[in-house]
Design an enzyme around this catalytic site. Structure first.
Site, PDB file in Angstrom:
ATOM      1  N   CYS A 162       0.838  -1.207   0.000  1.00 35.21           N
ATOM      2  CA  CYS A 162       0.000   0.000   0.000  1.00 35.21           C
ATOM      3  C   CYS A 162       0.870   1.253   0.000  1.00 35.21           C
ATOM      4  CB  CYS A 162      -0.927  -0.012   1.211  1.00 35.21           C
ATOM      5  SG  CYS A 162      -1.953   1.461   1.326  1.00 35.21           S
TER       6      CYS A 162
ATOM      7  N   CYS B 167      -0.464   4.206   2.010  1.00 34.86           N
ATOM      8  CA  CYS B 167      -0.245   4.086   3.460  1.00 34.86           C
ATOM      9  C   CYS B 167       1.219   4.366   3.822  1.00 34.86           C
ATOM     10  CB  CYS B 167      -0.578   2.681   3.952  1.00 34.86           C
ATOM     11  SG  CYS B 167      -2.055   1.957   3.269  1.00 34.86           S
ATOM     12  N   ASP B 168       2.167   3.905   3.003  1.00 34.94           N
ATOM     13  CA  ASP B 168       3.566   3.838   3.442  1.00 34.94           C
ATOM     14  C   ASP B 168       4.559   4.749   2.709  1.00 34.94           C
ATOM     15  OD1 ASP B 168       2.729   1.935   5.242  1.00 34.94           O
ATOM     16  OD2 ASP B 168       3.220   0.247   3.934  1.00 34.94           O
TER      17      ASP B 168
END
Ligand code: NAP
Length: 303
Positions: free
Chosen positions: A132, A135-136
């Site tokens: 992801c 997200c990261d």
């Protein structure tokens, strides 16, 4: 006894919920560990949903959810682990021990990320291997990253990572991308994205965290120093719990047209988990609406 149990709270499930509420049906949405409305919540930007151009995927999903909530939709948390047929109705067992009785099921659980299945992937998951980018990506400021894949997700991830990382290798196994042309042109023009075609990640190396990848290009292996690997090689359908009740294709997708009608009476399927050409939010929400219409037709016959 519910008229409809909707399994999944991504765009397809929420669209079903909106249509079911407006039709006055007794419906509930079952969702597993709510973290956002399905995979779209992991897209940084959605540019192809009419009227909401440029929306962040998470925010778009939250709008769908608020809409369903505003109509009084009931949500239950739990993972559906078993679906069984009793005469004309269905019984759905949840992982928390609860069970639900319903005349019909709208199955809208989508897909999950495919793994690369190379040495080091599992070992370094969460320690440099990510599925992801939204997200990261921010963790990779001024670092070196690699993205595996050639579809919209991989190219979108590469574009996003290029804003944080000092270098992004985009590694694709063929000589042509699958992603849409606009995105291809965008990524080809980003100076810190290096595209490696006809190339495959063979191994992810490191001690405590990712330090390098071994890349195979036409049989020749090279080791490239990276701090993170983003795997974006497509998805696999979450159809396992239905495989004994409905027809699935060779790849595990549940066979249905846009009306959502499956080979099992009373089970309808919406969104990415069904056989279809175009897996997008716009087709998922359409499926959800169509499934409710199909369920209503079916309910009229059995009630
Ligand atoms: P995808 O379109 O299925 O692409 C998967 C990519 O991974 C392909 O390029 C494939 O290579 C490659 N691949 C598959 N298995 C591999 C393996 N074992 N090793 C190396 N590479 C492998 O998946 P996606 O990009 O996640 O997109 C899924 C759907 O969501 C698509 O319909 C897409 O349009 C949609 N989507 C839309 C948006 C948006 O609208 N904002 C964003 C993301 C995704 P080959 O090309 O060689 O098969």
């Amino acid at each position: 006894m519910y008229d409809i149990v909707i399994i999944g709270s991504g765009p397809a499930g929420l669209s079903s919920a909106i249509y079911a509420q407006r039709a006055g049906l007794k419906a509930v949405v079952v969702e597993k560990n709510y973290l956002g409305t399905g995979q779209i919540s992991e897209s940084e930007r959605v540019d192809n949903y009419p009227g909401l151009y440029g929306e962040n995927g998470f925010d778009l999903g939250e709008k769908f959810r608020s809409h369903a909530e505003s109509l009084g939709t009931e949500f239950i948390e739990g993972e559906a682990v078993k679906i069984s047929k009793n005469a004309t109705d269905y019984s759905i067992e949840l992982d928390n021990g609860n069970s639900l009785e319903t005349h019909t099921v709208i199955y809208a659980v989508g897909t999950e990320r495919r793994k690369l299945q190379v040495e080091g992937e599992k070992e370094f998951s969460g320690r440099g291997v990510s599925y992801c980018a939204v997200c990261d990506a921010a963790f990779y400021k001024d670092k070196i990253t690699a993205v595996a894949g050639g579809g919209d997700t991989a190219l979108g991830d590469a574009a996003l990572l290029s804003k944080f990382a000092k270098k992004v290798y985009l590694i694709h196994r063929r000589d042509k991308f699958r992603a849409n042309k606009t995105l291809q042109q965008k990524v080809e023009n980003i100076s810190n994205v290096e595209i490696l075609l006809n190339s495959q990640i063979k191994k992810i190396n490191g001690s405590n965290k990712v330090e390098s990848i071994t890349v195979d290009k036409n049989g020749a292996e090279t080791e490239i120093k990276v701090d993170g690997v983003f795997v974006a090689v497509g998805s696999v359908p979450n159809s396992a719990i239905l495989k004994d009740l409905v027809e699935v294709d060779n790849n595990g997708y549940i066979v249905a047209n846009e009306d959502g009608v499956t080979s099992a009476n009373g089970i309808f399927v919406a969104g990415d988990v069904r056989t279809k050409k175009l897996r997008q939010v716009v087709t998922a929400v359409s499926d959800g609406a169509n499934c409710v219409l199909s369920a209503e037709d079916y309910l009229e016959k059995i009630k």
